[in-house]
Scaffold this active site. Structure first.
Site, PDB file in Angstrom:
ATOM      1  N   THR A 348       0.856  -1.178   0.000  1.00 11.97           N
ATOM      2  CA  THR A 348       0.000   0.000   0.000  1.00 11.97           C
ATOM      3  C   THR A 348       0.897   1.234   0.000  1.00 11.97           C
ATOM      4  OG1 THR A 348      -1.653  -1.156   1.346  1.00 11.97           O
ATOM      5  CG2 THR A 348      -1.821   1.213   1.295  1.00 11.97           C
ATOM      6  N   GLY A 430       0.487  -1.580   5.625  1.00 11.22           N
ATOM      7  CA  GLY A 430       0.817  -2.907   6.103  1.00 11.22           C
ATOM      8  C   GLY A 430      -0.342  -3.876   6.109  1.00 11.22           C
ATOM      9  N   GLY A 431      -1.254  -3.757   5.143  1.00 16.29           N
ATOM     10  CA  GLY A 431      -2.320  -4.731   4.993  1.00 16.29           C
ATOM     11  C   GLY A 431      -3.169  -4.856   6.238  1.00 16.29           C
TER      12      GLY A 431
END
Length: 525
Positions: A348, A430-431
């Site tokens: 991201t 970081g998902g």
């Protein structure tokens, strides 16, 4: 104050405007836009689009975005949902009939219609000053001329690049080999797409030759996408959700993003005296890990497309947090929450900008997994996200794949407010980690009085179904104590996410922090 004998970085201070993001070229571009008379929205859009060239494994025009922002003279926080929908013909039942238990990560079935371009056009028209042609010019230039691959991007490329297929290999590798630090990445096809958007707006992307190029790539791989799906892509304004944590209010984008999870997590943590604990000690990490498991279990049950998220009030209520906090044993770890899908990712970009009028923008933009679906269009090299892997195939679940729905998203922009004033736009990439990252960053500041850069630099931990991931910044005895409490301690090969933030002080001073886990910086003027 940090120890100047030790490696590290200082915060950035300025008075007129500031940008914090994960690549220096994007930060500089944002500041250039501000100095030319653009506002924070202009600068955030220009920087975000350029990040698709600087960090192509993380984001691009085939992806989605979410935005929180204020307007000059108004502390009201507004939200824009720039996430795309599944094609009208998408069907969970059809995938189950083919034997799938989850949406295949690197298939055309995982590709939702990219909505970021519609969001850029809408935000520029409604809240920008300079016009889309000016905002896209830096990205067009760098897409044509090329960008040197930065060290973190080069670190990610081999892992992420294995997902590339067909035209994705052609456009995003050197004959199948990952690019290395200092090599020049060019995207002339994307430059042409951006030139067309600069001239003709969103229709240049969602209709005609560019849309046909994307459709051809998807349909050749079994995708059920049609021209009408692309033509109908539309971002929309919505209302944020928020929750108080001691002296601060955390403001998040509503579902289909997972921001409510960060609020629930802080609501649970408010039942413990974190401020009395060692900020880098096992006691704090254990309580945070247990609260994370409970908050993510709620996320997996409730968060979905906005029209299908039925129990948001329950998720955010103080009573729910109190009941969950009571389940935490300070002396023993519980089992982790089961993942909603296998679609765990770390890829991201995030950018935040504050301008001289104190308009604040918190902007997150992603193609989900590294290099998304791995599918790129032939002519223009548009890499398509695999955000549809965020759906579940469980029949009857609120987040079940269906035509026209938006999946649950992990990407979340954040803002902190205090005493009725916005004091910090921020994001933690970081998902799945992002909700925990938001809560931890807020706690670092509110509970432990850390400045922005110190709060970002502090080592991180994340309880996920694999175990308790612990960065190497913690002392060995902390890991040993956590293991004694029953945690399966894992030192991950990669750092956990990356954060960017700008603190707006009462005096008007801007203080920026940028994560050394990425290649970027905070710049001001």
């Amino acid at each position: 104050m940090r120890d100047f004998h030790m490696p590290g970085r200082s915060g950035t201070y300025a008075t007129n405007g500031m940008c914090a993001t994960s690549h220096p070229l994007a930060a500089k571009t944002a500041i250039d836009i501000l100095e030319r008379g653009g506002n924070a929205m202009d600068a955030a859009i220009a920087g975000a689009v350029l990040l698709g060239m600087c960090e192509p494994q993380m984001t691009g025009i085939g992806g989605d975005c979410f935005v929180l922002f204020t307007t000059p003279g108004d502390q009201t926080i507004r939200a824009l949902n720039g996430s795309g929908r599944a094609p009208a013909a998408a069907s969970a039942e059809a995938l189950r009939a083919e034997g799938h238990q989850t949406v295949p990560l690197h298939s055309a079935h995982a590709v939702t219609v990219p909505c970021a371009i519609d969001a850029f056009c809408r935000l520029s028209a409604d809240h920008g000053r300079l016009g889309l042609d000016a905002l896209l010019a830096p990205a067009i230039r760098y897409a044509d001329e090329g960008v040197p691959v930065a060290p973190r991007v080069a670190f990610d490329w081999p892992r992420a690049g294995v997902t590339l297929q067909g035209h994705g290999i052609t456009h995003f590798s050197r004959s199948g080999k990952p690019l290395t630090t200092g090599e020049i990445f060019r995207a002339p096809g994307q430059a042409e797409v951006l030139r067309r958007i600069a001239r003709n707006g969103r229709s240049a992307f969602y209709e005609g030759e560019v849309a046909e190029d994307m459709l051809a790539a998807l349909n050749a791989l079994g995708g059920v996408h049609e021209a009408a799906d692309f033509a109908a892509a539309e971002s929309n304004y919505t209302n944020p959700v928020s929750g108080d944590y001691k002296t601060a209010t955390l403001v998040e984008h509503p579902p289909n993003g997972q921001g409510a999870t960060a609020i629930l997590l802080l609501n649970i943590l408010s039942h413990f005296e974190l401020a009395a604990m060692d900020p880098l000690g096992a006691e704090r990490l254990h309580i945070e890990a247990e609260a994370t498991k409970l908050a993510y279990d709620a996320r997996n049950r409730f968060i979905a497309d906005p029209d299908h998220t039925a129990r948001l009030d329950h998720m955010l209520s103080p009573e729910t947090a109190a009941r969950l906090a009571a389940l935490i044993d300070p002396k023993r770890a519980m089992a982790a929450a089961e993942p909603l899908t296998e679609a765990v990712h770390r890829d991201t970009i995030y950018i935040t900008v504050v301008d001289r009028d104190r308009m604040a923008v918190s902007f997150i933009y992603s193609i989900f997994h590294g290099f998304g679906s791995g599918i790129a269009s032939e002519k223009f090299g548009i890499l398509l996200q695999n955000r549809g892997a965020g759906f579940t195939l469980e029949a009857g679940h609120p987040n079940e794949l269906a035509g026209g729905k938006r999946p649950m998203h992990t990407i979340i922009p954040g803002m902190l407010a205090e005493n009725g004033r916005v004091t910090m736009p921020f994001g933690v990439m970081g998902g799945a980690y992002q909700s925990t990252g938001h809560a931890r960053l807020v706690s670092n500041i509110v509970d432990f009085g850390m400045d922005v850069q110190a709060a970002i630099d502090a080592p991180r931990a994340f309880a996920d179904p694999a175990g308790l991931k612990l960065e190497r910044g913690f002392a060995p005895e902390v890991a040993a104590r956590l293991a004694d409490l029953g945690h399966e301690v894992i030192v991950p090969p990669e750092a956990l996410g990356g954060a960017q933030a700008i603190r707006i002080h009462d005096s008007g001073l801007l203080e920026g922090g940028s994560d050394a886990r990425k290649d970027g910086c905070a710049l001001g003027y």
